[in-house]
Write a protein that holds these residues in place. Structure first.
Motif, PDB file in Angstrom:
ATOM      1  N   LYS A 277      -3.364  -6.237 -15.820  1.00 26.81           N
ATOM      2  CA  LYS A 277      -2.975  -6.151 -14.405  1.00 26.81           C
ATOM      3  C   LYS A 277      -3.976  -6.890 -13.519  1.00 26.81           C
ATOM      4  O   LYS A 277      -3.600  -7.676 -12.644  1.00 26.81           O
ATOM      5  N   TYR A 278      -5.260  -6.665 -13.755  1.00 22.08           N
ATOM      6  CA  TYR A 278      -6.275  -7.311 -12.924  1.00 22.08           C
ATOM      7  C   TYR A 278      -6.365  -8.808 -13.206  1.00 22.08           C
ATOM      8  O   TYR A 278      -6.700  -9.593 -12.330  1.00 22.08           O
ATOM      9  N   GLU A 279      -6.059  -9.212 -14.449  1.00 22.31           N
ATOM     10  CA  GLU A 279      -6.017 -10.647 -14.768  1.00 22.31           C
ATOM     11  C   GLU A 279      -4.920 -11.337 -13.968  1.00 22.31           C
ATOM     12  O   GLU A 279      -5.111 -12.412 -13.400  1.00 22.31           O
ATOM     13  N   ILE A 280      -3.761 -10.711 -13.931  1.00 21.84           N
ATOM     14  CA  ILE A 280      -2.626 -11.277 -13.182  1.00 21.84           C
ATOM     15  C   ILE A 280      -2.960 -11.363 -11.696  1.00 21.84           C
ATOM     16  O   ILE A 280      -2.708 -12.375 -11.035  1.00 21.84           O
ATOM     17  N   GLN A 281      -3.539 -10.301 -11.152  1.00 21.92           N
ATOM     18  CA  GLN A 281      -3.867 -10.285  -9.730  1.00 21.92           C
ATOM     19  C   GLN A 281      -4.887 -11.356  -9.358  1.00 21.92           C
ATOM     20  O   GLN A 281      -4.829 -11.937  -8.280  1.00 21.92           O
ATOM     21  N   SER A 282      -5.819 -11.622 -10.257  1.00 23.28           N
ATOM     22  CA  SER A 282      -6.878 -12.586  -9.951  1.00 23.28           C
ATOM     23  C   SER A 282      -6.509 -14.019 -10.318  1.00 23.28           C
ATOM     24  O   SER A 282      -7.175 -14.961  -9.890  1.00 23.28           O
ATOM     25  N   THR A 283      -5.441 -14.200 -11.107  1.00 27.29           N
ATOM     26  CA  THR A 283      -5.067 -15.540 -11.565  1.00 27.29           C
ATOM     27  C   THR A 283      -3.917 -16.133 -10.765  1.00 27.29           C
ATOM     28  O   THR A 283      -3.943 -17.305 -10.410  1.00 27.29           O
ATOM     29  N   LEU A 284      -2.903 -15.329 -10.498  1.00 25.57           N
ATOM     30  CA  LEU A 284      -1.722 -15.840  -9.794  1.00 25.57           C
ATOM     31  C   LEU A 284      -1.970 -15.854  -8.285  1.00 25.57           C
ATOM     32  O   LEU A 284      -1.454 -15.020  -7.548  1.00 25.57           O
ATOM     33  N   LEU A 285      -2.762 -16.815  -7.846  1.00 23.37           N
ATOM     34  CA  LEU A 285      -3.148 -16.864  -6.434  1.00 23.37           C
ATOM     35  C   LEU A 285      -2.243 -17.763  -5.604  1.00 23.37           C
ATOM     36  O   LEU A 285      -2.158 -17.606  -4.386  1.00 23.37           O
ATOM     37  N   ASN A 286      -1.590 -18.733  -6.238  1.00 25.16           N
ATOM     38  CA  ASN A 286      -0.709 -19.627  -5.506  1.00 25.16           C
ATOM     39  C   ASN A 286       0.461 -18.841  -4.931  1.00 25.16           C
ATOM     40  O   ASN A 286       1.075 -18.040  -5.623  1.00 25.16           O
TER      41      ASN A 286
ATOM     42  N   LYS B 127       4.294 -12.301  -9.420  1.00 27.07           N
ATOM     43  CA  LYS B 127       3.179 -11.354  -9.481  1.00 27.07           C
ATOM     44  C   LYS B 127       3.648  -9.949  -9.129  1.00 27.07           C
ATOM     45  O   LYS B 127       3.294  -8.976  -9.799  1.00 27.07           O
ATOM     46  N   SER B 128       4.435  -9.854  -8.081  1.00 24.36           N
ATOM     47  CA  SER B 128       4.939  -8.550  -7.649  1.00 24.36           C
ATOM     48  C   SER B 128       5.740  -7.869  -8.749  1.00 24.36           C
ATOM     49  O   SER B 128       5.593  -6.663  -9.001  1.00 24.36           O
ATOM     50  N   LYS B 129       6.590  -8.666  -9.428  1.00 23.05           N
ATOM     51  CA  LYS B 129       7.429  -8.101 -10.486  1.00 23.05           C
ATOM     52  C   LYS B 129       6.584  -7.554 -11.635  1.00 23.05           C
ATOM     53  O   LYS B 129       6.807  -6.437 -12.117  1.00 23.05           O
ATOM     54  N   PHE B 130       5.609  -8.332 -12.080  1.00 23.82           N
ATOM     55  CA  PHE B 130       4.846  -7.920 -13.252  1.00 23.82           C
ATOM     56  C   PHE B 130       3.840  -6.821 -12.950  1.00 23.82           C
ATOM     57  O   PHE B 130       3.560  -5.984 -13.803  1.00 23.82           O
TER      58      PHE B 130
ATOM     59  N   LEU C  39     -11.515  -2.846 -21.127  1.00 27.03           N
ATOM     60  CA  LEU C  39     -11.035  -2.643 -19.755  1.00 27.03           C
ATOM     61  C   LEU C  39     -11.228  -3.901 -18.912  1.00 27.03           C
ATOM     62  O   LEU C  39     -10.489  -4.143 -17.954  1.00 27.03           O
ATOM     63  N   ASN C  40     -12.234  -4.706 -19.270  1.00 29.17           N
ATOM     64  CA  ASN C  40     -12.545  -5.972 -18.591  1.00 29.17           C
ATOM     65  C   ASN C  40     -12.891  -5.770 -17.113  1.00 29.17           C
ATOM     66  O   ASN C  40     -12.619  -6.615 -16.272  1.00 29.17           O
ATOM     67  N   LEU C  41     -13.477  -4.622 -16.807  1.00 26.16           N
ATOM     68  CA  LEU C  41     -13.978  -4.316 -15.472  1.00 26.16           C
ATOM     69  C   LEU C  41     -15.332  -3.640 -15.637  1.00 26.16           C
ATOM     70  O   LEU C  41     -15.648  -3.122 -16.713  1.00 26.16           O
TER      71      LEU C  41
END
Length: 400
Positions: free
Chosen positions: A118-127, A134-137, A214-216
């Motif tokens: 989840k945090y990977e997606i939030q920090s990667t999909l910035l465009n 992003k919202s869907k996933f 956890l990658n945090l």
């Protein structure tokens, strides 16, 4: 015979062959697309769709979109048609992993994996082009995280023995104070029972491994919207090390010790500790869902000891942070002032009109809790209002 001039040179006694060699380079599909764009300035959208679908991976698409966003703004407007394709590619990249890890990992570690994703997606999909994706996933991942925390909760109901990792997993389903106490007792018990270097190494490895998956560097809260505090990795390691040399000092450690001592003298002289405890129980029951009695013991120990050591500095900080978050809501702050005003009217805070505001202003860290504000609301009645009076009559009128 024709003589060829040598192309060799000598440097520091080493003979170098300087003959030029044509290197064979293989362009990746992404580089080919970028080269084509730079040469032609555009590309047929249908062709681009085919290339993305067949040859580009998830990271390639992010790089391509960011590049187009900067260098080809006109083409960017056409890329919205790729949204459905992005979803397909994203699912292709992650769905197989999610399905596989759900079978391989125990529930707690699977939750760690989902949170990390989840945090990977939030920090990667910035465009901005990825906003819908992003919202869907994120929504799908939140659902999976909640389903697995419910599963973990059921597993823990029938658990007789908790390992260290179980205690770390408990932060996903329990209030942080409860989870922290479980972790603290587990570590102390493990060290007491074995008391050797191997135990320390093993516990350190388990903690590091948990945070690696956890990658945090902290444990995020799940489904606890009322309290927005976090347990950080360094706080867990400090607990393991048995040291108070944490980055965060114990609250009030920098306050003049005489202020705490004089407050305590007045409280002891008026013999009002039991009533204060009862008032605080009612207050915390109103504003928070945590373990009220435990939290009050920690807070009072912090407020009434020059060098508090009964609890760890993590606990002292967590309880103060939790209280501050609750009091950041104006309604809860008025309930605090109602409690203090009730004690003042009952003459249980006699002699503390100067000392207590200094102590509380240092301990609390939200708006309207300055030393002067506390004096005005509680002791001088300058800011008294009907809301505070109503809370005072409603919550504390039956206390004696």
């Amino acid at each position: 015979m024709r003589k060829y001039k040598s192309r060799r040179k000598w440097i520091f006694g080493i003979q170098l062959n300087t003959k030029k060699v044509n290197k064979l380079t293989i362009n990746t599909p992404l580089n080919q697309v970028l080269v084509h764009l730079n040469k032609n300035g555009d590309i047929e959208i249908e062709n681009l769709l085919d290339i993305i679908n067949e040859h580009l991976n998830y990271n390639d698409i992010i790089t391509l979109f960011d590049y187009i966003d900067i260098h080809f703004p006109l083409l960017k407007n056409q890329l919205s048609v790729i949204e459905n394709l992005n979803i397909h590619l994203f699912e292709k990249k992650y769905s197989a992993n999610i399905s596989e890890y759900s079978k391989l990992l125990e529930t707690g570690y699977f939750i760690c994996y989902l949170i990390a994703l989840k945090y990977e997606i939030q920090s990667t999909l910035l465009n901005p082009l990825f906003n819908n994706l992003k919202s869907k996933f994120i929504k799908d991942l939140d659902l999976k995280i909640n389903q697995n925390t419910a599963k973990l909760d059921l597993e823990f109901e029938n658990k007789g023995h908790f390992s260290l990792t179980d205690c770390l997993f408990s932060f996903f389903i329990y209030e942080h104070i409860k989870a922290f106490r479980l972790l603290k007792n587990n570590i102390l018990k493990s060290i007491e029972e074995s008391n050797n270097d191997h135990t320390y190494v093993n516990l350190t490895f388990e903690i590091n491994n948990f945070f690696r998956i956890l990658n945090l560097d902290y444990i995020p809260l799940i489904n606890q919207k009322s309290i927005d505090t976090k347990i950080h990795k360094n706080e867990v390691l400090v607990l393991l090390n048995g040291s108070l040399n944490n980055e965060r000092c114990i609250p009030l450690s920098k306050l003049d010790k005489n202020i705490i001592k004089e407050n305590l003298n007045y409280l002891n002289k008026n013999n009002n500790s039991y009533l204060i405890y009862k008032v605080l129980i009612i207050l915390l029951r109103e504003i928070s869902k945590v373990d009220h009695r435990y939290m009050i013991r920690v807070i009072l120990d912090n407020l009434t000891n020059i060098n508090p050591t009964k609890y760890s500095n993590v606990e002292y900080n967590y309880c103060r942070d939790t209280l501050n978050v609750c009091l950041s809501q104006k309604e809860n702050l008025f309930k605090l002032y109602a409690a203090l005003s009730f004690l003042k009217d009952s003459e249980y805070l006699e002699g503390l009109s100067k000392l207590l505001p200094k102590l509380l202003a240092e301990y609390l860290n939200v708006s309207s809790t300055s030393e002067q504000s506390i004096k005005n609301y509680v002791f001088l009645n300058k800011n008294s209002n009907k809301i505070i009076e109503n809370y005072k009559n409603h919550l504390f009128k039956y206390i004696n």
